[in-house]
Design a protein around this motif. Structure first.
Motif, short mmCIF file in Angstrom:
data_model
loop_
_atom_site.label_atom_id
_atom_site.label_comp_id
_atom_site.label_asym_id
_atom_site.label_seq_id
_atom_site.Cartn_x
_atom_site.Cartn_y
_atom_site.Cartn_z
N ARG A 116 0.84 -1.20 0.00
CA ARG A 116 0.00 0.00 0.00
C ARG A 116 0.88 1.26 0.00
O ARG A 116 0.61 2.23 -0.71
N THR A 117 1.94 1.21 0.81
CA THR A 117 2.86 2.36 0.84
C THR A 117 3.48 2.59 -0.53
O THR A 117 3.64 3.74 -0.97
N LEU A 118 3.83 1.50 -1.21
CA LEU A 118 4.41 1.65 -2.55
C LEU A 118 3.42 2.29 -3.51
O LEU A 118 3.79 3.17 -4.30
N LEU A 119 2.17 1.85 -3.44
CA LEU A 119 1.17 2.43 -4.34
C LEU A 119 0.98 3.92 -4.06
O LEU A 119 0.87 4.73 -4.98
N VAL A 120 0.95 4.28 -2.76
CA VAL A 120 0.79 5.70 -2.41
C VAL A 120 2.00 6.49 -2.90
O VAL A 120 1.87 7.58 -3.47
N ALA A 121 3.20 5.93 -2.70
CA ALA A 121 4.41 6.63 -3.15
C ALA A 121 4.40 6.80 -4.67
O ALA A 121 4.78 7.86 -5.19
N GLY A 122 3.96 5.77 -5.40
CA GLY A 122 3.89 5.87 -6.86
C GLY A 122 2.92 6.95 -7.30
O GLY A 122 3.24 7.75 -8.18
N ALA A 123 1.75 6.98 -6.65
CA ALA A 123 0.76 8.00 -7.02
C ALA A 123 1.28 9.40 -6.71
O ALA A 123 1.12 10.34 -7.50
N VAL A 124 1.96 9.54 -5.54
CA VAL A 124 2.50 10.86 -5.17
C VAL A 124 3.55 11.29 -6.18
O VAL A 124 3.61 12.47 -6.59
N LEU A 125 4.38 10.36 -6.62
CA LEU A 125 5.44 10.72 -7.57
C LEU A 125 4.84 11.14 -8.91
O LEU A 125 5.27 12.15 -9.51
N VAL A 126 3.83 10.39 -9.38
CA VAL A 126 3.24 10.73 -10.69
C VAL A 126 2.56 12.10 -10.62
O VAL A 126 2.84 13.00 -11.43
N PHE A 127 1.68 12.26 -9.62
CA PHE A 127 0.93 13.53 -9.57
C PHE A 127 1.84 14.69 -9.16
O PHE A 127 1.66 15.82 -9.62
N GLY A 128 2.83 14.41 -8.31
CA GLY A 128 3.79 15.46 -7.94
C GLY A 128 4.62 15.88 -9.14
O GLY A 128 4.88 17.08 -9.34
N GLY A 129 5.03 14.92 -9.96
CA GLY A 129 5.80 15.27 -11.16
C GLY A 129 5.00 16.11 -12.12
O GLY A 129 5.51 17.09 -12.69
N ILE A 130 3.72 15.73 -12.29
CA ILE A 130 2.88 16.52 -13.21
C ILE A 130 2.67 17.93 -12.64
O ILE A 130 2.72 18.93 -13.37
#
Lengths: 84, 168
Positions: free
Chosen positions: B94-108
């Motif tokens: 779950r932490t990995l999924l949250v980190a992935g989502a944060v990275l994608v939306f943070g990058g955009i």
């Protein structure tokens, strides 16, 4: 009959969507590179989509091709396991 | 019972029919000839068991049905065994999924910010400023952040694909 792994199907779907989506976005963006004299400047929505395409095209291509590579590795591993 | 008839001279722990000095009554039949010596037929077990007052073991009343091989009709039906709980999701996943989502939306989001600042800011003739440095850092961070975020999501899917087992 052997049951198919649904996650592998989902991964193939993601890989194809990422690669084809990135190609389509790049082609769409390229259409703005050489505007004719009669073209109006793009509106805010188009500019927004252009920025998203700018940020996503390269990562989507990398991850899409990487996913296809990973799926081929997984397929080779599963095939070797079945043979042994 | 034979105990009461014989005045309690048999050992209450064992069947009186197999103890010395026992004489079978008119209703009682002899034990099966095929049965090995020392074994107690199952249909006689309840009869052979001494009363609880003699044994002084109150818990035996509750444990007796479990020891029987063939359940009586009066026994309550056994409830179905509880189904095993589904495995809990891995918290690190779950932490990995949250980190992935944060990275994608943070990058955009960083890309949007950098674009908007770039259009407003005229860098000609102003030299190197902290805003230019920040802008350069944002530009260099955007693509790797989105790439790693997407790769994390795909990696979690790969992990689930490898751990998947066909249902029995």
């Amino acid at each position: 009959m052997r049951k198919r792994n649904p996650w592998i199907g989902a991964l193939w779907f993601c890989a194809v969507v990422l690669v084809l989506g990135a190609f389509a976005a790049q082609v769409w963006q390229a259409s703005f590179w050489y505007p004719s004299a009669t073209d109006v400047s793009p509106g805010p929505v188009v500019r927004f989509l252009q920025q998203i395409a700018d940020a996503l095209v390269s990562p989507a291509l990398y991850v899409g091709f990487g996913t296809i590579g990973g799926l081929l590795f997984l397929h080779a591993r599963n095939r070797a396991r079945r043979k042994s | 019972m034979a105990d009461s008839a014989t005045g309690g001279r048999f050992d209450p722990r064992f069947d009186p029919r197999f103890q010395p000095g026992y004489t079978p009554g008119p209703k009682e039949s002899t034990p099966d000839a095929a049965a090995p010596p020392g074994s107690v037929p199952q249909h006689r077990e309840a009869e052979a068991a001494p009363p609880d007052e003699v044994r002084g073991d109150a818990s035996a009343v509750e444990t007796a049905p479990e020891q029987r091989d063939t359940p009586l009709e009066s026994d309550p039906p056994e409830p179905n065994p509880p189904e095993p709980d589904p495995p809990e999701p891995n918290p690190l996943e779950r932490t990995l999924l949250v980190a992935g989502a944060v990275l994608v939306f943070g990058g955009i989001a960083i890309a949007f910010w950098a674009n908007s600042v770039n259009y407003q800011y005229n860098s000609f003739g102003n030299g190197l400023s902290w805003q230019q440095l920040l802008l350069a850092a944002a530009w260099s961070l955007t693509a790797p952040m989105v790439t790693v975020g997407l790769a994390i999501g795909v990696g979690v899917m790969f992990r689930r694909a490898i751990a998947w087992k066909p249902p029995e």
